[in-house]
Design an enzyme around this catalytic site. Structure first.
Site, PDB file in Angstrom:
ATOM      1  N   ASP A  37       0.719  -1.218   0.002  1.00  0.00           N
ATOM      2  CA  ASP A  37       0.124  -0.023   0.273  1.00  0.00           C
ATOM      3  C   ASP A  37       0.750   1.229   0.093  1.00  0.00           C
ATOM      4  OD1 ASP A  37      -2.728  -0.820  -0.099  1.00  0.00           O
ATOM      5  OD2 ASP A  37      -2.444  -1.623   1.721  1.00  0.00           O
ATOM      6  N   MET A  76     -13.828  21.397   3.704  1.00  0.00           N
ATOM      7  CA  MET A  76     -12.685  22.835   3.679  1.00  0.00           C
ATOM      8  C   MET A  76     -12.584  23.071   5.361  1.00  0.00           C
ATOM      9  SD  MET A  76     -14.449  25.514   1.368  1.00  0.00           S
ATOM     10  CE  MET A  76     -15.868  25.616   2.120  1.00  0.00           C
ATOM     11  N   GLU A 132      -0.813  17.856   8.023  1.00  0.00           N
ATOM     12  CA  GLU A 132      -0.716  18.696   6.859  1.00  0.00           C
ATOM     13  C   GLU A 132      -0.793  20.149   6.993  1.00  0.00           C
ATOM     14  OE1 GLU A 132      -2.861  16.110   7.005  1.00  0.00           O
ATOM     15  OE2 GLU A 132      -2.517  14.770   5.307  1.00  0.00           O
TER      16      GLU A 132
END
Lengths: 567, 696
Positions: free
Chosen positions: B319, B392, B360
């Site tokens: 993966d 968002m 992130e």
């Protein structure tokens, strides 16, 4: 040893290397239905044969059916030959009025010619009628062909995948007969007649020699018999002395030709194998392995024969080479080469008396046969034997690359190992057990003409020759005695079919398997390392088994001879 | 992909945690192995190993022969034959000892595991309320309640609640993992400790069939099945032994014919020396210790076949996320649309992520600060978290609406505020995709400013490991949900041979079937229920211990650490077992040459003095020669026990190199070593006057 003598070996191997490709390619085209120059004549004949025999060549066979067909044709050949020999006095084409042949000799001879051994427990020219001799010729056509069919089925086991069948036996058989055996035999016969070998149906000629003695000159259809004898690696010669007599081998040219003829199809088989597995390197690796063992064997024999017998040194004979039992026309070099070839390539006809070889020379002969006739070997069978060794080598050493061993993309697992072991065990058992019985039982001991280690060599040789389906004789043994005729007969039987069946069963298992794609992780079965591994396996697994017996036979004799001891 | 338990997933944590990984020659273990070795002399047990059985029968014969000489008062012969029979018995004992050592190491591991589950009580739900029952009485389908501080009584599935669970008893990993009802993280394992909250668990395996039970059973020799390859090798060894029996039996008539008298005991000595006793004696130890080595990697193989298949694997499916790349992406660049400066984009990207605590988000802040020197603060702003509906996240600050998110959702958001999406935005996002990145669009009010380029970060060292696999001839395949464009770029960067993009469970399974049809042996790792069909088709299917029950049922190996990179260790261990077997087989067979040269001249030199020439080792006398060969043959077994248990070192190189190296070491070494060894032993035997040496 002379440079010229060694050159003969080098030239022979070079010629073989050159011939392997064209012969193998031709064979490949024959079996894969591609065009050959004989097609115009033979295709209609082939179709005719199929129609006449009711054969559907497109019918594919599983290994069991294939094996059955193969056994059937050998069985039929055996029965016909047996009847011909037994009923010989009542059948035509017997101008010498040869009488009954003892039953055990008939059994021995019939098995012998059904198994492509062609061990002769009889003297051909003094025992068998022309009719029988001619059926021997037929057998010498049939039995080698089954060897090639055997190889084809075996190789298909590697080549095909996720399949069930190994080809059609009858098609393989007919094509070998039409495209390979018959054309080769015709050409060879004509060349041999051209070189002076007789081919007639005359009664034997009585002549008065220059000294005034009477001599019977045996003759008959010699050229036709000897050509297929050599081409087919049969060795069932017309004369008792085979190529040592002037009529079977009128000159050095005809002897050299006979030498070469024996190799043709075996080397073709090697290249055919490479083409079939779509990697000629695989074929060449096996060729080199065989050539290596052949060359070493030939050099050892030649060296030993050229060195001669130290016990005779005080006689001040011309030259010190061992010339006993050799044709003066051929000398030690060519005789050594021919004898090494006859045991390696399994044609079994001789040009010298093997009984008279130095012990080391005899040892090499024994080695060639005891390892299972895999140094070129006879039609197809030598190659199959080598493939069994390859499977063994792959299994022994292949684990060392960290994968389940695989050969030609097929995994070698428990079933294959079981069959390879079986194919290897039975011949060793038969040689050792029969030889052991022969040296303890009175029936066996009384047939041994020499005392001491040489006698043991003679016994070992007989059974090795029988099991290896070689057919060459060491001599010094009463081969026609009931004990040896019967036991060598069994040895020939056990030497061939217990190897056929496991090998075909293995092919039947391999053909069902998935092919493993080659990668950097694949055990390389070409190149020098592989060649040495293969030779090492033949040596350690094939030959070491016999080391104790050989130590008491030729090895003991060699050292005793050097020490000046006789038995 | 669950990554809780693999935080910082590097190579497997190993060593020191379990008994059995301790000192190699643990005194306790050795003592028990000795006793076990004697116990295994029982013929019924020996019959499992034909090679050693033959040796045992031979030992009985020579012992009887020695006693016969003792009774007849022939002390010289007695001394010689008695020593031979002692060494033959030792040969058998050494072999049994090797097996017992391997088993002992496994049993120590099993015992440690078993301790974790004795005396666990369970609160079973019954119509009359909760009832305390012993954990071992639970059957499949029972529902139990477990609260913080209790041990999970058996394998099961969480049907209600969430809990943090300490699985260190099984995995050795101390960080607790979260288990919750529904989804891919519902499986719990017996013997683990619940450290928070309360869960209801439905038991999925009854007594004797739980995961732990199976593990213990597998480790103990009782349920150890021979692997296919081991069976094949055993056949070959039995075949070779059979051949040598015939060789030796027929040698008696041959020597009688040759007027060479050879005693039965000497023939038996020859047989034992020729038979492949070295590999025959160590074969089962190699297999057992292979399983133990996997266990030290914290992997349980549910069948021996799977271990061997691991060595044969020719294609590995990995993966992308979590195995090849870090689980999270990092911002590497800001790409503004026309009319916007990079700095302006960076500033708003920073603002949008200030309160975003995802990796992130943190990487965006870090990039903006370090590369663009932006240092905006957002005191008093309102953080708008990411939701599945809006897709968002951002900040309402200073009257401005700052958002970042997937292209289409931000576009919709901008349009809803009356703005327009610049045409160039589409091409910028596509460029980022093409580079293998994930584009995040940043908008302020109704303006699109540009794109944040989030990149997959390839794990450190993964390139080398994939390179090693390629050298070993194994194809690596990356599985990813990304689109083919992105996948191709990442595949290239990581260094895999192939990739499967936009992978769904069905596509994964189809891919595996296709590879198998091409002849590949496929290995894969899976955890989710949707991996189960693919796992069921793979030849080596490693299920994560954190995975669902369905995945664990479909797999044939379980990785207790749930570290997908472990697949590489598994493959190497599989290869190591096969190599060890092959190396010792080759060694054993090659040994025969020297033994022949020791024993044969000794046997026949009296009848044929010329055979002295074969005594190339110049051994003192026939008696010392035979005894030395027998001693060497016996001692080589214990000498090789460490190698058998640890395994031959495996280096990932191509097969040709591997073969050459191993043939040199074990093939040529196997030819040469016994010559030296037997000679040295002979010198010792002579010096100590162990046998009467007849001078010739």
């Amino acid at each position: 040893m002379t440079v010229q003598g060694i050159l003969q070996l080098v030239v022979l191997l070079a010629v073989l290397a050159l011939l392997a490709k064209p012969i193998g390619t031709y064979m490949y085209r024959v079996y894969h239905g591609e065009r050959t120059f004989l097609d115009a004549v033979l295709r209609p004949v082939e179709r005719g044969v199929y129609r006449f025999m009711g054969i559907d060549p497109a019918q594919e066979m599983r290994w069991t059916t294939y094996a059955l067909a193969l056994l059937a044709i050998n069985a039929v050949g055996f029965i016909i030959l047996f009847l011909l020999i037994v009923l010989q006095p009542y059948l035509p084409l017997n101008p010498q009025h040869f009488k009954h042949v003892p039953l055990w000799v008939a059994w021995n001879t019939a098995i012998s010619f059904a198994t492509n051994t062609n061990w002769q427990a009889y003297g051909g020219e003094s025992t068998l009628s022309y009719l029988t001799q001619m059926w021997l010729v037929v057998q010498q056509f049939l039995s080698p062909i089954t060897g090639v069919c055997f190889l084809l089925a075996m190789v298909r086991g590697f080549v095909r995948h996720n399949a069930e069948t190994l080809g059609n036996f009858w098609q393989d058989f007919v094509r070998t007969l039409l495209w390979i055996s018959i054309p080769l035999a015709i050409v060879a016969t004509l060349v041999m007649v051209g070189l002076g070998t007789p081919q007639n149906f005359h009664a034997y000629t009585q002549v008065t020699t220059l000294q005034g003695g009477k001599q019977t000159i045996a003759q008959g259809p010699i050229a036709s018999m000897n050509s297929i004898m050599q081409i087919g690696d049969n060795g069932g010669g017309y004369m008792n002395m085979n190529a040592g007599t002037p009529f079977e081998s009128p000159n050095a040219a005809s002897l050299t030709l006979q030498l070469l003829m024996g190799f043709l199809v075996p080397i073709g088989c090697i290249y055919l194998f490479g083409l079939m597995v779509k990697d000629v390197r695989q074929g060449w690796a096996i060729f080199v392995a065989m050539a290596l063992m052949f060359a070493v064997g030939a050099l050892v024999v030649y060296h030993s024969e050229a060195a001669g017998n130290p016990l005779l040194a005080h006689l001040h004979l011309a030259g010190h080479a061992n010339m006993e039992g050799k044709e003066t026309r051929f000398g030690p070099a060519l005789s050594s080469l021919f004898e090494n070839s006859t045991t390696a390539v399994s044609w079994g006809s001789t040009a010298a008396a093997n009984d008279s070889l130095t012990p080391m020379g005899g040892l090499v002969m024994l080695f060639n046969m005891m390892t299972g006739e895999v140094i070129f070997g006879s039609w197809g069978v030598g190659m199959v034997g080598m493939l069994a060794f390859a499977v063994m080598a792959v299994f022994l050493a292949g684990l060392m690359v960290g994968r389940t061993p695989e050969y030609l993309g097929k995994k070698i697992q428990a079933y294959e190992v079981k069959m390879a072991v079986l194919a290897m065990i039975v011949p060793s058992f038969v040689i050792l057990v029969f030889a052991a019985l022969s040296v303890v039982l009175k029936a066996g001991r009384s047939g041994i003409f020499n005392h001491g280690p040489h006698g043991l060599s003679e016994v070992l040789y007989a059974f090795s020759s029988g099991v290896g389906n070689n057919g060459s004789a060491f001599g010094g043994l009463n081969a026609a005695s009931p004990w040896y005729a019967a036991t060598v007969g069994f040895a020939m039987l056990f030497g061939r079919f217990p190897m056929y069946l496991p090998a075909l069963a293995m092919a039947g298992s391999l053909v069902k398997k998935q092919r493993v794609p080659a990668s950097a992780g694949t055990f390389p079965t070409h190149g020098w390392l592989w060649i040495l591994l293969l030779v090492g396996t033949v040596f350690i697994v094939g030959a070491l088994t016999f080391f104790p017996a050989l130590a008491l036979g030729p090895i003991a004799e060699q050292f005793a001879m050097q020490a000046g001891k006789v038995f | 992909m669950q990554t809780e338990a693999v935080a910082g997933s590097g190579p497997a944590p190993s060593g020191g945690r379990r008994p059995g990984t301790e000192a190699f020659w643990n005194r306790d273990l050795v003592g028990r192995a000795f006793k076990e070795a004697v116990r295994k002399l029982h013929p019924r047990w020996m019959a499992h190993n034909p090679v050693m059985f033959v040796v045992e029968v031979g030992s009985v014969f020579t012992t009887a022969d020695a006693i016969r000489y003792l009774a007849s008062g022939n002390m010289v012969q007695f001394g010689f034959i008695a020593q031979i029979s002692v060494w033959l018995w030792l040969t058998v004992l050494f072999s049994n000892f090797a097996e017992a050592m391997a088993e002992g190491r496994g049993q120590a591991q099993a015992a440690a595991l078993r301790r974790t589950r004795t005396g666990v009580m369970a609160k079973k739900e019954t119509p009359s309320g909760l009832q305390e029952v012993p954990g071992t009485d639970l059957v499949k389908g029972d529902v139990v309640v477990i609260v913080a501080g209790e041990v999970v009584p058996g394998d099961g599935e969480v049907i209600e609640g969430v809990a943090a669970i300490d699985e260190s008893a099984i995995t050795g990993e101390s960080a607790p993992v979260v288990r919750e009802a529904g989804g891919d993280r519902s499986a719990v394992t017996g013997g683990t400790l619940v450290i928070s909250d309360r869960i209801r668990v439905r038991i999925t395996a009854g007594r004797g069939e739980t995961f732990l039970d199976r593990m213990i059973g597998l480790i103990e020799q009782a349920s150890r099945q021979k692997t296919p390859n081991e069976i094949a090798l055993a056949i070959l060894l039995a075949g070779l032994t059979l051949i040598f029996i015939v060789v030796v039996v027929t040698l008696a008539p041959f020597s009688a014919y040759s007027h060479a008298t050879v005693s039965v005991s000497v023939l038996i000595a020859l047989l034992v020396c020729l038979a492949p006793t070295t590999i025959g004696g160590l074969l089962s130890a190699i297999g057992i210790s292979g399983m133990n080595r996997l266990l030290q990697h914290n992997v349980i193989a549910l069948s021996g076949r799977a271990i061997e298949a691991a060595g044969d694997v020719s294609a590995i499916l990995l993966d992308k996320t979590g195995t090849l790349t870090m689980g999270n992406r990092q911002a590497v660049e800001f790409r503004p649309v026309a009319g916007v400066s990079e700095k302006e984009l960076a500033e708003f990207a920073l603002l949008s992520s200030l309160s975003d605590d995802t990796p992130e988000g943190r990487s965006i802040v870090k990039l903006a600060r370090e590369k663009y020197g932006v240092n905006a603060q957002a005191e008093g702003g309102t953080f708008v978290p990411f939701t599945a509906q809006t897709r968002m996240s951002g900040l309402d600050f200073d009257g401005r609406v700052i958002r970042k998110g997937a292209g289409d959702s931000v576009a919709k958001h901008v349009q809803s505020l009356g703005g327009t999406v610049p045409d160039v935005l589409a091409s910028v996002t596509q460029e980022v995709s093409k580079l293998g990145g994930t584009p995040l669009v940043v908008a302020v009010d109704n303006r699109c400013l540009g794109v944040i380029y989030l990149k997959d970060v390839v794990k450190v060292g993964i390139g080398e490991r994939l390179g090693a696999l390629r050298r070993a001839g194994i194809k690596t395949v990356m599985i990813t949900g990304d689109n083919p464009l992105t996948a191709a770029t990442i595949a290239k960067e990581v260094g895999v041979d192939e990739f499967l993009a936009e992978a769904t469970p069905e596509r994964k399974m189809e891919y595996i079937i296709d590879q198998k049809n091409q002849g590949y042996l496929v290995a894969m790792v899976g955890d989710g229920t949707n991996d189960a069909p693919a796992l069921a088709h793979a030849d080596v299917a490693v299920a994560m211990n954190t995975g669902t029950m369905a995945a664990r049922e479909a797999g044939n190996m379980i990785d207790l650490d749930s570290n997908p990179q472990k697949l590489l260790d598994i493959v190497e261990t599989g290869k190591q077992i096969l190599i060890t077997r092959g190396a010792l087989t080759t060694f054993s067979v090659a040994n025969d040459v020297a033994k022949y040269f020791a024993i044969l001249p000794a046997m026949f030199v009296v009848a044929f003095p010329g055979l002295q020439a074969l005594n190339i080792m110049h051994l003192t006398s026939p008696q010392t020669a035979i005894l030395s060969a027998v001693i060497f043959n016996a001692l080589i077994i214990p000498a090789l026990i460490p190698l058998a248990l640890r395994g031959v070192t495996y280096r990932p190189v191509d097969a040709a190199t591997l073969l050459r190296n191993n043939v040199l070491v074990y093939g040529l070494g196997g030819l040469a070593l016994p010559f030296v060894g037997i000679k040295l032993i002979d010198l010792l035997v002579t010096a100590l006057h162990l046998v009467q040496t007849t001078v010739r």
